[in-house]
Design a protein around this motif. Structure first.
Motif, short mmCIF file in Angstrom:
data_model
loop_
_atom_site.label_atom_id
_atom_site.label_comp_id
_atom_site.label_asym_id
_atom_site.label_seq_id
_atom_site.Cartn_x
_atom_site.Cartn_y
_atom_site.Cartn_z
N ALA A 111 0.80 -1.23 0.00
CA ALA A 111 0.00 0.00 0.00
C ALA A 111 0.83 1.28 0.00
O ALA A 111 0.52 2.21 -0.77
CB ALA A 111 -0.98 -0.01 1.17
N ILE B 75 2.09 1.82 -3.51
CA ILE B 75 0.98 2.11 -4.42
C ILE B 75 0.50 3.54 -4.23
O ILE B 75 0.28 4.28 -5.20
CB ILE B 75 -0.17 1.11 -4.20
CG1 ILE B 75 0.28 -0.31 -4.58
CG2 ILE B 75 -1.40 1.51 -4.99
CD1 ILE B 75 -0.73 -1.40 -4.22
N GLU B 76 0.35 3.95 -2.99
CA GLU B 76 -0.17 5.29 -2.70
C GLU B 76 0.82 6.37 -3.10
O GLU B 76 0.41 7.49 -3.43
CB GLU B 76 -0.52 5.38 -1.22
CG GLU B 76 -1.74 4.53 -0.85
CD GLU B 76 -1.89 4.31 0.63
OE1 GLU B 76 -0.96 4.69 1.41
OE2 GLU B 76 -2.93 3.74 1.04
N ARG B 77 2.11 6.07 -3.11
CA ARG B 77 3.12 7.04 -3.57
C ARG B 77 3.27 7.03 -5.08
O ARG B 77 4.08 7.79 -5.63
CB ARG B 77 4.47 6.74 -2.92
CG ARG B 77 4.54 7.02 -1.43
CD ARG B 77 5.97 7.03 -0.93
NE ARG B 77 6.65 5.76 -1.13
CZ ARG B 77 6.76 4.80 -0.21
NH1 ARG B 77 6.17 4.98 0.99
NH2 ARG B 77 7.40 3.69 -0.45
N GLY B 78 2.54 6.15 -5.77
CA GLY B 78 2.64 6.08 -7.23
C GLY B 78 3.87 5.37 -7.73
O GLY B 78 4.28 5.57 -8.87
N ASP C 10 2.50 0.60 -10.51
CA ASP C 10 1.30 0.87 -11.31
C ASP C 10 0.41 -0.34 -11.50
O ASP C 10 -0.80 -0.22 -11.71
CB ASP C 10 1.66 1.47 -12.67
CG ASP C 10 2.40 0.50 -13.58
OD1 ASP C 10 3.01 -0.47 -13.08
OD2 ASP C 10 2.40 0.72 -14.81
N ARG D 123 -4.51 -2.86 -12.32
CA ARG D 123 -3.95 -1.56 -11.95
C ARG D 123 -3.96 -1.44 -10.44
O ARG D 123 -4.96 -1.72 -9.77
CB ARG D 123 -4.74 -0.44 -12.61
CG ARG D 123 -4.54 -0.38 -14.12
CD ARG D 123 -5.25 0.81 -14.71
NE ARG D 123 -5.26 0.72 -16.17
CZ ARG D 123 -5.98 1.50 -16.97
NH1 ARG D 123 -6.75 2.46 -16.43
NH2 ARG D 123 -5.95 1.36 -18.27
N VAL E 90 -3.75 0.99 -8.00
CA VAL E 90 -4.58 1.89 -7.19
C VAL E 90 -6.00 1.34 -7.08
O VAL E 90 -6.60 1.29 -6.00
CB VAL E 90 -4.59 3.31 -7.78
CG1 VAL E 90 -5.63 4.19 -7.09
CG2 VAL E 90 -3.21 3.94 -7.65
N GLU E 91 -6.55 0.92 -8.21
CA GLU E 91 -7.92 0.41 -8.22
C GLU E 91 -8.03 -0.93 -7.49
O GLU E 91 -9.05 -1.22 -6.85
CB GLU E 91 -8.42 0.28 -9.65
CG GLU E 91 -8.67 1.61 -10.34
CD GLU E 91 -7.42 2.22 -10.95
OE1 GLU E 91 -6.31 1.67 -10.76
OE2 GLU E 91 -7.55 3.27 -11.63
N LEU F 78 -6.14 -1.96 -4.92
CA LEU F 78 -6.09 -1.67 -3.49
C LEU F 78 -7.42 -1.11 -3.01
O LEU F 78 -7.92 -1.50 -1.94
CB LEU F 78 -4.96 -0.67 -3.20
CG LEU F 78 -4.80 -0.24 -1.74
CD1 LEU F 78 -4.53 -1.43 -0.83
CD2 LEU F 78 -3.68 0.80 -1.63
N ALA F 79 -8.03 -0.25 -3.81
CA ALA F 79 -9.34 0.30 -3.43
C ALA F 79 -10.40 -0.78 -3.38
O ALA F 79 -11.27 -0.78 -2.49
CB ALA F 79 -9.75 1.40 -4.42
N SER G 280 -14.74 -2.50 -9.22
CA SER G 280 -14.10 -1.66 -10.23
C SER G 280 -14.92 -1.67 -11.51
O SER G 280 -15.45 -2.71 -11.91
CB SER G 280 -12.68 -2.14 -10.52
OG SER G 280 -12.12 -1.40 -11.59
#
Length: 223
Positions: free
Chosen positions: A95, A98-101, A104, A165, A167-168, A170-171, A194
């Motif tokens: 995480a 991922i959150e820091r970009g 991908d 992807r 970010v999606e 993890l969400a 998603s």
């Protein structure tokens, strides 16, 4: 931007007849698990490789993999009691990146599929970058339903690695945790939370899963 690969190795060997984790059984010159770990660490655009293990098996897994890693580095993460829980544990570990970009795409692979190969990892990750999600599949002809009806000839069997992807993904797993929703397949969680599509990536029957003793014999003949 680089990807991350999660390799699930927190299962058991009950059906294959192993007294321990089946991914630690020998397959040729290395353990079953080492085949996919070596493929993942050899990929040029992969930033992190995480191996999800059963609590208490860190030392055994590390000892089994170390002779086959060379200069590559991996991380070991404790899994949960289900596949979904193990995937969530890996995503929590990833995480911050991922959150820091910094990641991908996340590819999730079953460590009991030793023969996926680098090309399939690469194709699945690239398809996820393009579409959102990607899963490898292979045609399953000649299937019958339990009542004897012949099923459509165009049915495919789903394999791993499955890539999405980051970010999606993890969400999606964060939302699933909030709702108490668990699935047995990464793509099912993605589909629920998603709106991005999942692309099919052609695979091969050689990407078999080690489930029964004869699967080890067949995999050895295919190496």
């Amino acid at each position: 931007m680089p990807a991350a690969v999660v390799i699930l190795a927190a299962g058991t060997g009950s059906r294959v007849g192993a007294g321990s984790n089946k991914v630690l059984l020998p397959l040729g010159d290395r353990p079953v698990l080492a085949w996919s770990v070596r493929d993942a660490t050899a990929l040029g655009d992969v930033r992190r490789v995480l191996v999800v293990v059963r609590p208490g098996e860190h030392d055994a897994v590390a000892a089994a993999l170390q002779p086959h890693l060379g200069a590559a580095e991996i991380s070991l993460v404790d899994g949960g009691s289900t596949r979904h829980a193990s995937e969530w544990a890996a995503l929590r570990a990833l995480a911050p990146e991922i959150e820091r970009g910094e990641v991908d795409v996340v590819a999730i692979h079953d460590g009991a599929r030793p023969l996926a190969g680098r090309d399939l990892f690469t194709a699945t990750i690239e398809a996820a970058r393009q579409h959102g999600g990607a899963i490898p599949g292979v045609r399953l002809p000649g299937l019958l339903a339990r009542d004897g009806r012949e099923l459509p000839a165009e049915l495919d069997g789903v394999q791993t690695p499955q890539a999405f992807r980051a970010v999606e993904l993890l969400a999606a797993y964060t939302a699933a945790t909030t709702e108490g929703f668990e699935v047995t397949d990464t793509a099912a969680c993605w589909a629920r939370y998603s709106a991005l599509p999942v692309a099919a990536v052609p695979s091969s029957p050689t990407n078999l899963k080690i489930t029964f003793p004869e699967d080890l014999d067949l995999a050895l003949r295919l190496t």
